[in-house]
Scaffold this motif. Structure first.
Motif, short mmCIF file in Angstrom:
data_model
loop_
_atom_site.label_atom_id
_atom_site.label_comp_id
_atom_site.label_asym_id
_atom_site.label_seq_id
_atom_site.Cartn_x
_atom_site.Cartn_y
_atom_site.Cartn_z
N TYR A 14 0.76 -1.07 0.07
CA TYR A 14 -0.04 -0.04 -0.10
C TYR A 14 1.06 1.06 0.09
O TYR A 14 1.67 1.47 0.90
N PHE A 17 4.10 0.83 1.88
CA PHE A 17 4.23 0.11 2.99
C PHE A 17 4.12 -1.11 2.54
O PHE A 17 2.90 -1.66 1.57
N ALA A 19 2.56 -4.53 2.98
CA ALA A 19 1.76 -5.36 3.77
C ALA A 19 1.76 -6.98 3.78
O ALA A 19 1.26 -7.57 4.74
N HIS A 38 -1.92 -12.16 13.80
CA HIS A 38 -2.28 -11.18 14.68
C HIS A 38 -2.88 -10.10 14.09
O HIS A 38 -2.97 -10.06 12.62
N GLY A 42 -1.75 -9.30 7.74
CA GLY A 42 -1.95 -9.37 6.38
C GLY A 42 -2.79 -10.28 5.87
O GLY A 42 -2.94 -10.59 4.64
N LYS A 43 -3.63 -10.66 6.90
CA LYS A 43 -4.77 -11.94 6.35
C LYS A 43 -5.76 -11.21 5.42
O LYS A 43 -5.91 -11.84 4.34
N THR A 45 -5.59 -8.59 3.45
CA THR A 45 -4.78 -8.14 2.41
C THR A 45 -4.48 -9.59 1.54
O THR A 45 -4.92 -9.53 0.14
N HIS A 188 -8.05 -15.21 14.52
CA HIS A 188 -7.33 -15.40 15.51
C HIS A 188 -7.39 -16.41 16.43
O HIS A 188 -6.64 -16.67 17.46
N1 LIG Z 1 -6.06 0.29 2.11
C1 LIG Z 1 -4.98 0.16 2.93
N2 LIG Z 1 -3.96 1.03 2.89
C2 LIG Z 1 -2.78 1.25 3.56
N3 LIG Z 1 -2.52 0.31 4.56
C3 LIG Z 1 -3.52 -1.03 4.69
C4 LIG Z 1 -4.50 -1.12 3.92
N4 LIG Z 1 -5.25 -2.05 4.34
C5 LIG Z 1 -4.33 -2.50 5.21
N5 LIG Z 1 -3.42 -1.92 5.39
C6 LIG Z 1 -2.40 -2.28 6.20
O1 LIG Z 1 -1.70 -3.50 5.65
C7 LIG Z 1 -1.36 -4.47 7.03
C8 LIG Z 1 -2.18 -5.60 6.98
O2 LIG Z 1 -3.65 -5.26 7.18
P1 LIG Z 1 -4.76 -6.47 6.96
O3 LIG Z 1 -6.00 -5.73 7.24
O4 LIG Z 1 -4.35 -7.44 5.87
O5 LIG Z 1 -4.29 -7.42 8.42
P2 LIG Z 1 -5.10 -8.44 9.13
O6 LIG Z 1 -4.17 -9.50 9.27
O7 LIG Z 1 -6.37 -8.86 8.31
O8 LIG Z 1 -5.63 -8.08 10.46
P3 LIG Z 1 -6.79 -7.97 11.36
O9 LIG Z 1 -6.74 -9.42 11.91
O10 LIG Z 1 -6.53 -6.87 12.32
O11 LIG Z 1 -8.02 -7.96 10.55
C9 LIG Z 1 -1.74 -3.43 8.25
O12 LIG Z 1 -0.55 -2.80 8.91
C10 LIG Z 1 -2.92 -2.34 7.66
O13 LIG Z 1 -2.78 -1.19 8.52
#
Ligand SMILES: Nc1ncnc2c1ncn2[C@@H]1O[C@H](COP(=O)(O)OP(=O)(O)OP(=O)(O)O)[C@@H](O)[C@H]1O
Length: 283
Positions: A14, A17, A19, A38, A42-43, A45, A188
């Motif tokens: 992103y 960043f 991810a 956790h 990145g799940k 994503t 989780h």
């Molecule tokens: N549209 C976006 N723009 C910028 N950063 C993003 C975006 N979507 C997710 N992120 C960042 O990417 C990283 C992974 O996020 P993601 O939502 O994939 O995690 P997750 O494992 O699903 O978390 P959770 O269990 O909290 O849902 C995080 O640091 C999040 O802040």
């Protein structure tokens, strides 16, 4: 056989960043892949990449197709249930069933009726008036009745009580056991889904830290109850995690032969949840 989902070095940024990176998946029919990590690991994503909801780098094929280019064809055979209720609140249950019957070629109305018969959901009720658990049950019934090959669940039972959770997983397994299906469950709640999984992918800060069949993963790790007098020796074997208990410490080791560890204390196999916690702490 061509995997239902295949990825090589799948990644996503992103802006600047990173991810997600380095994800390899080979999902075959009959597999249940647990996607663990956790908050922010990145799940979601990864799931969005599978759904063609955003661009990515690396290779990715879903049902033999490229997700962003073939979204419409893919969603005929891949369904997704998220933790966020997305059904239109203003429709009645009957209206949503009729609507999906009109737009989804593989939808089998008698199946949805069968699933709903096992719940307290009435056809005339507005979706907005259903409880959270009922909405999830309805969503699952609608999805299972479309007879998809791959089902992706993102924290599906978040906020549901134990009874709804149990029913949810029962229906899911009835569907899965019809054969030729694959499931991806992001959660989780490692303990809750561990018994369902055939495979696991644990992400940490966007990168895979553990990946493979459950058996191969459990095989790799050992748990040792180490008495205080042997802790110096235990530390020199570089445990992933040390948890202090009364009169001993519990140490988790990665890729260490059981006979070598036996000199430190009683060796047993850790649970998936214990492995999950231990690999999060690895530096
Ligand atoms: N549209 C976006 N723009 C910028 N950063 C993003 C975006 N979507 C997710 N992120 C960042 O990417 C990283 C992974 O996020 P993601 O939502 O994939 O995690 P997750 O494992 O699903 O978390 P959770 O269990 O909290 O849902 C995080 O640091 C999040 O802040």
């Amino acid at each position: 056989m061509e995997p239902l989902v295949k990825s090589r070095s799948l990644g996503k940024s992103y802006g600047h960043f990173r991810a997600l990176r380095g994800v390899d998946i080979d999902l075959q029919p009959g597999q249940v892949l647990g996607l663990l990590g956790h908050n922010g690991a990145g799940k979601s994503t990864l799931i969005k990449s599978l759904l063609g909801a955003h661009s990515y780098d690396g290779e990715l094929s879903v049902l033999g197709m490229e997700p962003q280019k073939n979204r419409v064809a893919i969603v005929q055979q891949l369904a997704y249930i998220s933790d966020v209720a997305v059904l239109p609140e203003w429709m009645t249950v009957k209206q949503i069933i009729n609507y999906i019957a009109g737009v989804h070629a593989r939808f089998q109305q008698e199946k949805v009726n069968g699933y709903l018969a096992e719940t307290d959901i009435q056809l005339k009720t507005k979706i907005g008036r259903l409880s959270k658990g009922m909405k999830v049950q309805l969503h699952l019934a609608l999805v299972l009745a479309t007879d998809v090959k791959v089902l992706v669940l993102d924290e599906p039972t978040l906020g549901l009580d134990l009874m709804f959770r149990t029913k949810f997983y029962q229906q899911l397994l009835d569907w899965f056991n019809q054969g030729d299906k694959a499931l991806i469950i992001a959660s989780h709640e490692v303990n809750e889904i561990a018994s369902l999984l055939t495979d696991v992918l644990i992400l940490r800060k966007g990168a895979p830290v553990v990946s493979g069949s459950i058996d191969s993963v459990i095989e790799r790790y050992n748990k040792v109850a180490v008495p205080e007098v042997k802790m110096k020796q235990a530390y020199s074997a570089r445990p992933l995690q040390v948890l202090e208990a009364v009169n001993h410490s519990t140490c988790i080791f990665d890729n260490m032969k059981e006979d070598k560890l036996a000199s430190l204390g009683e060796v047993t196999k850790p649970t998936l949840a214990e492995i999950f916690v231990a690999v999060q702490q690895e530096s």
